[in-house]
Design a protein around this motif. Structure first.
Motif, PDB file in Angstrom:
ATOM      1  N   MET A   1       0.813  -1.215   0.000  1.00 30.46           N
ATOM      2  CA  MET A   1       0.000   0.000   0.000  1.00 30.46           C
ATOM      3  C   MET A   1       0.848   1.267   0.000  1.00 30.46           C
ATOM      4  N   ARG A   2       2.097   1.103  -0.287  1.00 35.44           N
ATOM      5  CA  ARG A   2       2.968   2.260  -0.367  1.00 35.44           C
ATOM      6  C   ARG A   2       3.067   2.698  -1.807  1.00 35.44           C
ATOM      7  N   GLY A   3       2.985   3.985  -2.008  1.00 38.56           N
ATOM      8  CA  GLY A   3       3.084   4.500  -3.362  1.00 38.56           C
ATOM      9  C   GLY A   3       4.513   4.830  -3.694  1.00 38.56           C
ATOM     10  N   GLY A   4       4.852   4.830  -4.940  1.00 37.52           N
ATOM     11  CA  GLY A   4       6.141   5.332  -5.396  1.00 37.52           C
ATOM     12  C   GLY A   4       7.323   4.492  -4.982  1.00 37.52           C
ATOM     13  N   HIS A   5       7.785   4.649  -3.764  1.00 33.10           N
ATOM     14  CA  HIS A   5       8.997   3.953  -3.348  1.00 33.10           C
ATOM     15  C   HIS A   5       8.889   3.576  -1.877  1.00 33.10           C
ATOM     16  N   GLY A 297       5.292  -2.218   7.009  1.00 35.03           N
ATOM     17  CA  GLY A 297       4.951  -0.854   6.610  1.00 35.03           C
ATOM     18  C   GLY A 297       4.212  -0.103   7.704  1.00 35.03           C
ATOM     19  N   PRO A 298       3.878   1.145   7.439  1.00 27.13           N
ATOM     20  CA  PRO A 298       3.249   1.987   8.465  1.00 27.13           C
ATOM     21  C   PRO A 298       1.777   1.674   8.707  1.00 27.13           C
ATOM     22  N   GLU A 299       1.156   0.965   7.772  1.00 24.24           N
ATOM     23  CA  GLU A 299      -0.299   0.774   7.834  1.00 24.24           C
ATOM     24  C   GLU A 299      -0.778   0.109   9.132  1.00 24.24           C
ATOM     25  N   PRO A 300      -0.160  -0.998   9.583  1.00 29.78           N
ATOM     26  CA  PRO A 300      -0.639  -1.611  10.832  1.00 29.78           C
ATOM     27  C   PRO A 300      -0.517  -0.684  12.046  1.00 29.78           C
ATOM     28  N   LEU A 301       0.518   0.157  12.063  1.00 24.80           N
ATOM     29  CA  LEU A 301       0.685   1.091  13.186  1.00 24.80           C
ATOM     30  C   LEU A 301      -0.408   2.155  13.155  1.00 24.80           C
ATOM     31  N   ALA A 302      -0.644   2.687  11.961  1.00 26.94           N
ATOM     32  CA  ALA A 302      -1.706   3.688  11.812  1.00 26.94           C
ATOM     33  C   ALA A 302      -3.057   3.084  12.178  1.00 26.94           C
TER      34      ALA A 302
END
Length: 340
Positions: A1-5, A297-302
């Motif tokens: 779910m990360r865009g770009g890089h 990635g940051p998604e689970p933390l968010a």
């Protein structure tokens, strides 16, 4: 779910996500929520929390009306813990900044309008120490605040010299907050987060449109009140003179179609946004839950931050209902979904 890089390697997030997955197991599940709702009194509802990680706070409560202290302590604990192990501090800061803006609103209204409401201040959770905000407001010197916040505060101070308008505090600071949030989102580079906040803005803007229409305010006021960054441009989508059916019709082809008709029709019948807000929260939580399937990635933390904030909202709804002796069914109608 990360865009770009990828801004950080998977290894850097592996530990943080592992910690969050363990914390998720301690979130309140549906059965505990239902037991709280079915409890015979507010005291009995609190006892259910004695079986959870809220137990450590219960002994310190003076009485049932002090439950907010417990919720504040838990919120503080969660933010502090996530700050400690998040590989990207700005991720937690993204969610914490709303408390800074909330506190600044409270302080500015206290100073400009004489509405001293210290009990509304949120302590030890935001990015900016409360003392810094207090000093900035007292001295009317906002130079040490983030640029978007500073500009809004200066605008408010200038405007209040001409006319005291408390609405302006909310309008300008809400706009500044989302400008700051979307600026931070560019650095975090997560499509999941960008989508969440885009949907949030849309739903806030729909509510704003409904409120402005109800109060017969002008189009100019609506334009000032609407937030940028949403998918839907409310000023193009619908006119203030249009019946609400037009708004429903225009949104039936959108991602909000699943609840918009129910939410707005209930609002028309009851003149309250309670159901709309519940359905909107559930829609957002559905998006938040996508992070359950993200390994790194940051998604689970968010998602955990949002899940915990949702849990706190649910507990608050139950406790307010129990203290005010609302019927169980009425409390159930207001409840949000839960993350787990």
């Amino acid at each position: 779910m990360r865009g770009g890089h990828e801004t950080l390697s998977n290894d850097q997030y592996a530990y943080a996500v592992g910690r969050v997955r363990a914390m998720e197991t301690r979130l309140l599940d549906r059965s505990k929520i239902e037991r709280m709702v079915e409890a015979s009194s507010a005291e009995e509802a609190l006892k259910v929390l004695g079986e959870t990680e809220y137990a450590e706070y219960l002994a310190g409560l003076k009485n049932i009306y002090d439950y907010d202290t417990m919720l504040d302590q838990e919120l503080h604990r969660v933010y502090l813990e996530l700050h400690r192990f998040s590989p990207e501090p700005e991720l937690v800061g993204l969610f914490a900044c709303k408390f800074d803006y909330h506190n600044l609103k409270v302080l500015l209204k206290a100073q400009k309008m004489g509405e001293k409401r210290d009990e509304l201040l949120v302590r030890d959770v935001g990015n900016i120490p409360l003392a810094v905000l207090i000093r900035a407001v007292n001295e009317e010197d906002y130079t040490n605040l983030p640029s978007k916040m500073r500009q809004a505060a200066e605008q408010i101070s200038e405007a209040f010299r001409l006319e005291a308008n408390p609405q302006l505090v909310d309008l300008l600071l809400d706009r500044a907050m989302f400008l700051e949030i979307f600026e931070k989102l560019e650095k975090l580079d997560s499509s999941y987060l960008k989508e969440y906040f885009t949907y949030l803005v849309d739903l806030i803007n729909i509510k704003t449109y409904l409120r402005v229409k109800r109060t017969n305010n002008s189009r100019e006021f609506l334009e000032q009140a609407l937030l940028p960054f949403g998918e839907k441009d409310m000023t193009r989508l619908v006119q203030l003179v249009d019946p609400l059916e037009v708004l429903v019709d225009r949104l039936m082809s959108s991602r909000y179609a699943q609840f918009i008709e129910d939410g707005i029709q209930t609002y028309q019948k009851t003149d309250t946004l309670t159901r709309f807000e519940k359905l909107a929260d559930n829609f957002l939580l559905k998006h938040v839950k996508k992070a359950k399937y993200v390994t790194f990635g940051p998604e689970p933390l968010a998602a955990f931050i949002l899940a915990k904030e949702n849990e706190i909202k649910v507990i608050r709804i139950i406790m307010v209902g129990k203290i005010n002796q609302l019927p169980t069914e009425e409390i159930k109608e207001r409840l949000r979904d839960v993350y787990v």
